[in-house]
Design a protein around this motif. Structure first.
Motif, mmCIF file in Angstrom:
data_model
loop_
_atom_site.group_PDB
_atom_site.id
_atom_site.type_symbol
_atom_site.label_atom_id
_atom_site.label_comp_id
_atom_site.label_asym_id
_atom_site.label_seq_id
_atom_site.Cartn_x
_atom_site.Cartn_y
_atom_site.Cartn_z
ATOM 1 N N LYS A 1 -8.104 0.333 15.919
ATOM 2 C CA LYS A 1 -7.640 1.317 14.922
ATOM 3 C C LYS A 1 -6.231 1.570 15.438
ATOM 4 O O LYS A 1 -5.889 1.665 16.620
ATOM 5 C CB LYS A 1 -8.404 2.586 14.810
ATOM 6 C CG LYS A 1 -9.781 2.708 14.310
ATOM 7 C CD LYS A 1 -10.454 3.894 14.284
ATOM 8 C CE LYS A 1 -11.710 3.772 13.562
ATOM 9 N NZ LYS A 1 -12.607 5.034 13.840
ATOM 10 N N VAL B 1 0.729 -1.123 -0.024
ATOM 11 C CA VAL B 1 0.018 0.038 -0.048
ATOM 12 C C VAL B 1 0.790 1.136 0.044
ATOM 13 O O VAL B 1 1.515 1.262 0.908
ATOM 14 C CB VAL B 1 -0.871 0.009 1.270
ATOM 15 C CG1 VAL B 1 -1.634 1.197 1.317
ATOM 16 C CG2 VAL B 1 -1.661 -1.161 1.460
ATOM 17 N N SER B 2 0.588 2.225 -0.939
ATOM 18 C CA SER B 2 1.294 3.520 -1.078
ATOM 19 C C SER B 2 3.058 3.040 -0.938
ATOM 20 O O SER B 2 3.855 3.785 -0.129
ATOM 21 C CB SER B 2 1.047 4.419 -0.050
ATOM 22 O OG SER B 2 -0.230 4.525 0.095
ATOM 23 N N ASN C 1 -2.129 3.463 13.970
ATOM 24 C CA ASN C 1 -1.186 4.510 12.910
ATOM 25 C C ASN C 1 0.150 3.531 12.890
ATOM 26 O O ASN C 1 0.684 3.184 13.807
ATOM 27 C CB ASN C 1 -1.041 5.696 13.221
ATOM 28 C CG ASN C 1 -2.154 6.487 13.249
ATOM 29 O OD1 ASN C 1 -3.037 6.525 12.441
ATOM 30 N ND2 ASN C 1 -2.552 7.331 14.311
ATOM 31 N N VAL D 1 -6.699 -0.246 5.329
ATOM 32 C CA VAL D 1 -5.583 0.627 5.014
ATOM 33 C C VAL D 1 -6.062 2.075 4.611
ATOM 34 O O VAL D 1 -6.443 2.024 3.697
ATOM 35 C CB VAL D 1 -4.172 0.242 4.584
ATOM 36 C CG1 VAL D 1 -3.004 1.256 4.403
ATOM 37 C CG2 VAL D 1 -3.764 -1.077 5.196
ATOM 38 N N ASP D 2 -5.864 3.207 5.338
ATOM 39 C CA ASP D 2 -6.398 4.429 5.011
ATOM 40 C C ASP D 2 -7.905 4.326 4.418
ATOM 41 O O ASP D 2 -8.267 4.878 3.310
ATOM 42 C CB ASP D 2 -5.718 5.070 3.771
ATOM 43 C CG ASP D 2 -4.193 5.500 4.424
ATOM 44 O OD1 ASP D 2 -4.114 5.584 5.566
ATOM 45 O OD2 ASP D 2 -3.314 5.450 3.727
ATOM 46 N N GLY D 3 -8.661 3.415 5.081
ATOM 47 C CA GLY D 3 -10.182 3.499 4.695
ATOM 48 C C GLY D 3 -10.666 2.414 3.907
ATOM 49 O O GLY D 3 -11.791 2.205 3.423
ATOM 50 N N GLU D 4 -9.499 1.707 3.351
ATOM 51 C CA GLU D 4 -9.724 0.848 2.243
ATOM 52 C C GLU D 4 -9.340 -0.778 2.551
ATOM 53 O O GLU D 4 -8.417 -0.821 2.909
ATOM 54 C CB GLU D 4 -9.168 1.044 0.831
ATOM 55 C CG GLU D 4 -9.487 2.458 0.415
ATOM 56 C CD GLU D 4 -9.208 2.547 -1.070
ATOM 57 O OE1 GLU D 4 -9.366 1.640 -1.899
ATOM 58 O OE2 GLU D 4 -9.311 3.436 -1.649
ATOM 59 N N GLU E 1 2.548 6.536 9.312
ATOM 60 C CA GLU E 1 1.760 7.434 8.388
ATOM 61 C C GLU E 1 0.548 6.808 7.624
ATOM 62 O O GLU E 1 -0.025 7.511 7.097
ATOM 63 C CB GLU E 1 2.707 8.328 7.572
ATOM 64 C CG GLU E 1 3.744 9.259 8.339
ATOM 65 C CD GLU E 1 4.595 10.242 7.515
ATOM 66 O OE1 GLU E 1 3.934 10.447 6.531
ATOM 67 O OE2 GLU E 1 5.399 10.519 7.888
ATOM 68 N N LEU E 2 0.335 5.411 8.124
ATOM 69 C CA LEU E 2 -0.823 4.957 7.447
ATOM 70 C C LEU E 2 -2.069 4.702 8.488
ATOM 71 O O LEU E 2 -1.647 4.408 9.907
ATOM 72 C CB LEU E 2 -0.322 3.460 6.731
ATOM 73 C CG LEU E 2 0.462 3.544 5.542
ATOM 74 C CD1 LEU E 2 0.800 2.090 5.121
ATOM 75 C CD2 LEU E 2 -0.243 4.353 4.557
ATOM 76 N N LYS E 3 -3.211 4.826 8.227
ATOM 77 C CA LYS E 3 -4.162 4.650 9.236
ATOM 78 C C LYS E 3 -4.507 3.061 9.148
ATOM 79 O O LYS E 3 -5.218 2.939 7.936
ATOM 80 C CB LYS E 3 -5.427 5.578 9.027
ATOM 81 C CG LYS E 3 -4.923 6.974 9.362
ATOM 82 C CD LYS E 3 -6.328 7.919 9.323
ATOM 83 C CE LYS E 3 -5.527 9.413 9.547
ATOM 84 N NZ LYS E 3 -6.620 10.156 9.563
ATOM 85 N N ILE E 4 -4.346 2.350 9.936
ATOM 86 C CA ILE E 4 -4.631 0.933 10.111
ATOM 87 C C ILE E 4 -5.864 0.553 10.866
ATOM 88 O O ILE E 4 -5.923 1.240 11.928
ATOM 89 C CB ILE E 4 -3.545 -0.086 10.475
ATOM 90 C CG1 ILE E 4 -2.380 0.296 9.866
ATOM 91 C CG2 ILE E 4 -3.965 -1.379 10.567
ATOM 92 C CD1 ILE E 4 -2.102 -0.006 8.552
#
Length: 133
Positions: free
Chosen positions: A76, A34-35, A78, A123-126, A81-84
């Motif tokens: 939840k 991811v990213s 972090n 990850v980041d809402g997906e 820098e990714l929201k898991i």
């Protein structure tokens, strides 16, 4: 002679107690990119302690217990820098309650095909992957 017999019995009891412990349920690790970052998700559920732990690249990131009679748990965190996030459903939490409640809960879950133990990972809402225990 009695002391030797007694110590042998104590060691045998300790050994049998250790063998009787229920091993944790371990999820098969899943790897996603991811990213530009490679993330390896894993997890374990300690049945006896009712404790779920999810990891990212081997680091424990999300941890908690299921409330009584509740098969869902959301986390939840972090990570670099990714929201898991995770949305977990553990049908075994209700089925292992025992007694009439456990039988009824197991039957209801089986009729809905929702008796498995799993965590959907975001990850980041997906949604990126699902861990099965």
């Amino acid at each position: 002679m009695r002391i030797k017999t007694l110590s042998t019995l104590v060691m045998l009891a300790v050994f049998l107690t250790a063998c009787a412990a229920t091993p944790p349920k371990i999820a098969q690790e899943k790897t996603v990119t991811v990213s530009g970052q490679t993330l390896k998700f894993g997890g374990k559920y300690d049945v006896e302690k009712n404790q779920l732990e999810l990891t990212v690249n081997g680091d424990p990131m999300m941890k908690g217990a299921f409330p009584p009679y509740t098969p869902t748990q959301n986390f939840k965190a972090n990570y670099k820098e990714l929201k898991i996030a995770s949305s977990c459903y553990f049908g075994s939490v209700l089925g292992e309650q025992g007694g009439t409640f456990g039988i009824i809960a197991g039957a209801i879950q089986a009729s809905k095909s929702s008796s498995g133990d799993k965590c959907e990972l975001f990850v980041d809402g997906e949604s990126v992957e699902t861990l099965y225990f």
